[in-house]
Design an enzyme around this catalytic site. Sequence first.
Site, PDB file in Angstrom:
ATOM      1  N   GLU A 181    -123.027   3.967 -87.598  1.00  0.00           N
ATOM      2  CA  GLU A 181    -122.185   3.968 -89.019  1.00  0.00           C
ATOM      3  C   GLU A 181    -121.592   2.879 -88.534  1.00  0.00           C
ATOM      4  O   GLU A 181    -120.372   1.758 -89.772  1.00  0.00           O
ATOM      5  CB  GLU A 181    -121.552   5.323 -88.922  1.00  0.00           C
ATOM      6  CG  GLU A 181    -122.645   6.282 -88.975  1.00  0.00           C
ATOM      7  CD  GLU A 181    -123.698   6.403 -90.668  1.00  0.00           C
ATOM      8  OE1 GLU A 181    -123.076   5.448 -91.470  1.00  0.00           O
ATOM      9  OE2 GLU A 181    -124.193   6.716 -89.984  1.00  0.00           O
ATOM     10  N   HIS A 196    -122.213  -0.934 -89.485  1.00  0.00           N
ATOM     11  CA  HIS A 196    -121.461  -0.477 -91.097  1.00  0.00           C
ATOM     12  C   HIS A 196    -120.227  -0.577 -91.877  1.00  0.00           C
ATOM     13  O   HIS A 196    -120.366  -1.657 -93.079  1.00  0.00           O
ATOM     14  CB  HIS A 196    -122.120   0.399 -91.510  1.00  0.00           C
ATOM     15  CG  HIS A 196    -123.332   1.194 -91.533  1.00  0.00           C
ATOM     16  ND1 HIS A 196    -124.029   0.026 -92.728  1.00  0.00           N
ATOM     17  CD2 HIS A 196    -123.811   1.781 -91.938  1.00  0.00           C
ATOM     18  CE1 HIS A 196    -125.834   1.290 -92.807  1.00  0.00           C
ATOM     19  NE2 HIS A 196    -125.611   2.023 -92.733  1.00  0.00           N
TER      20      HIS A 196
END
Length: 862
Positions: free
Chosen positions: A308, A311
């Site tokens: 994550e 990202h």
Amino acid sequence: MPGENLSRDEAQERGRLLSVDAYHVALDVRSAVASGPEAETFRSLTTLRFRCAEPGAPAFADLLAPSVTSVTLNGRELDPAAVFDGTRITLDALAAENTLVVDARCAYSRTGQGLHRFVDPEDGEVYLYTQYEPADARRVFANFEQPDLKAPFTFEVTAPEGWRVLSNGVQEGEAEGGRHRFATTEPISTYITAVVAGPYHYVSDVYRRTFEDGTELEVPLGALCRKGLAKHFDADDIFLVTKQGLDFFHDHFDFPYPFGKYDSAFVPEYNLGAMENPGCVTFREEFIFRGKVTEASYEHRANVILHEMAHMWFGDLVTMQWWDDLWLKESYADFMGAFALVGSTRFADGWITFANRRKSWAYHADQLPSTHPVTADIRDLEDAKLNFDGITYAKGAAVLKQLVAYVGQDAFLEGARRYFKRHAYGNTRLADLLAALEETSGRDLASWSRAWLETAGVNSLTPQVTYDAQGRITELSILQEAAPSHPQLRVHRVAVGLYRRQGADPSLVRYARAEVDVDGPRTAVPELAGLERPELVLVNDEDLTYAKVRFDEGSLATLRARLGDLADPMARAVCWAALWGLTRDGLVPARDYLDLVRRFAGRETGIGVLQSLHGQAQTALELYSAPDRREQAARELAEAALHELRLAEPGSGHQLAWARHFIALAAAPADLQLLQGLLDGTAKIDGLDVDQELRWTILEPLAAHGVADESVIDAELARDNTASGERHQVRCLAARPSAEVKARAWDQAVESDALSNALVEATNAGFAQFGQRELLAPYRPRYFAAIERVWRERSIEIAMTVVRALFPAWLVEQDTLDAADGWLDGHPQAAPALRRLVLEKRDDLARALRAQACDEAAGPRP
């Protein structure tokens, strides 16, 4: 609804016409703590400023809401009944510069989409969080729901007094009257905006970084969970990995973290593993461990945290234009997550786990009839929803690992750095990233892209070796094959390792290695000619490429006899994965794979690989074993698991892994009696802590075999009257071997929408017990009769869960295959996404039948 499934063509036209300057979103969620109808909706007031390239042209905004109070366009009141159809707001005669104000009543969700409302059964507290990808922000506020219409967002949330409220930006000042205002974000896409609200337990920290030019970066860190999980919350470890990841990405990306703060919210009833909302990352709360878990669970959590975080650059800072290029964020995040895991945390063996576990997901997806290129053809939002799959994630990551081997790590990372600086806060396509990588590597990547990103399917690599009279290699070649349906042969950069014993040591160790570009159907490896005969030839040593690995006969015989002697853990992981692929392909009988697991899994040092072997062994037993020997195979596997459990070091992760494997296999009266004893305390295995989570794990097979009745399950819930306990209880209740129980579970999951997403998932899991084939047989026709209605009437998340979980896979027989084919032939106009799911399950069933035939043909054991 006609406008709910936005098409790519519609999005392209709207993206050509409009550009968005700002959103101001004000939500009033005080109704969340009410009861009755008042607790079903909340107020959403959106002010949206945007420009139109062709004044006078029409457009539309997206909104999924029960009702709209008012719509104002450029000061002109529009009639909601005339312009809002339940999914879209029609906008006519746009000006060059426009202001749209929409006041609506939006619905709280129980499906994990939009603004999800959860009531904690333990203390009655209410928790809210949002989840949007790919297109559910429109369930919370009016917007232009497509990734290329980025804009700065300003959120205001009015919540019950005392609640903690988070969004992407830092909260500005103290909340007044429950009103929280958040700093305006950088330009981001709608699907990564976020709100988390409730009486969450919150822990804070801070990350600091001084760069080479002397500038300093300070990032406030937060971690939060439900109050009921606070006693289990290891926020220090979460912060540790977060800081290690931020250091790693700063070292390699040369672009400071751009989104101010970094909160990690662990939320209930979450459909995904996590979501990369900038500044407010959401995770499923199962990553907070209520009992003892193996180190593999901590490794997995760390990998997700770093995925994550990647990202923030790949996806949030630079975002794909449309969902065709989903890989630009997901493949990169999957690769960078593993890359950062190995490079910055205590989990130095992360690539071994990736080779054995993550890539098996990719190989499975890439052999389905629905396989697609990494860069996919995404026609609409339903297509997009299904493409969060093993190809977009794991195959894409494996392909990027191959690209790093192909162009070099330095060139790869420098290309990423240029990509970020060139396209910051913008949107890109495949060509934009390739252009940056071509600049830094000096390679023409067009042909590489066509082979690896723009075509589907997985190649097979098989060694072919000849020897002279003295046993030396005269020629070693690698044969490359492709499936007829996807005939693309690719250039693979691989390492070939030769392994054998050295002297009296029984270990198999590598004594020679060569790297080569496999190009075409046959590639010689001249560097290995003249060497002494190996006992094992391992193509794709070190797992550099993405391909199915095959073995020559001598190497396969070595693995059958001495797999446990292979000293290098990465080599073992590659071999285990290859043997599993041979079993799935019906080239090695399931009994041989199960025999390997029984004899050699106990010597596996990698806990992640071991747990993967356990799961694959159970699949081989349930789906790939010949029916007439399945009972014997199950008994042998359970006996081996219990033996390894008793041998395992007390208190170790390996002991826990073998315990869970044994519990899953337990069926014999003596095994079930041992489980009962572990549950009531009359039996003990030294070092094995039967904590609350393990108690529920034990209780499910006891329920499924009719040993534990409803009163026993309810008594366990009384011990663990929590949200987690409720999910376990629902699963155990549905597992019981009773026609009445199965009918009730079916009605709750399929015929009613009363259960939340998490409880539907638990019900489905309990219902589908492979040991209850006769009991479940009547649900084969009911499944095919119901799925089109389920797809039409339920949310896509719930519908996907039901269609996948309740496909009658427990009946591995030709009649089930015929029923699936009959449905597909008889429903050509069914939603393409629904047909894809059924086609995938049908293909898994056909594969199981082929594997069973292989196992049957192997005949009795000598």
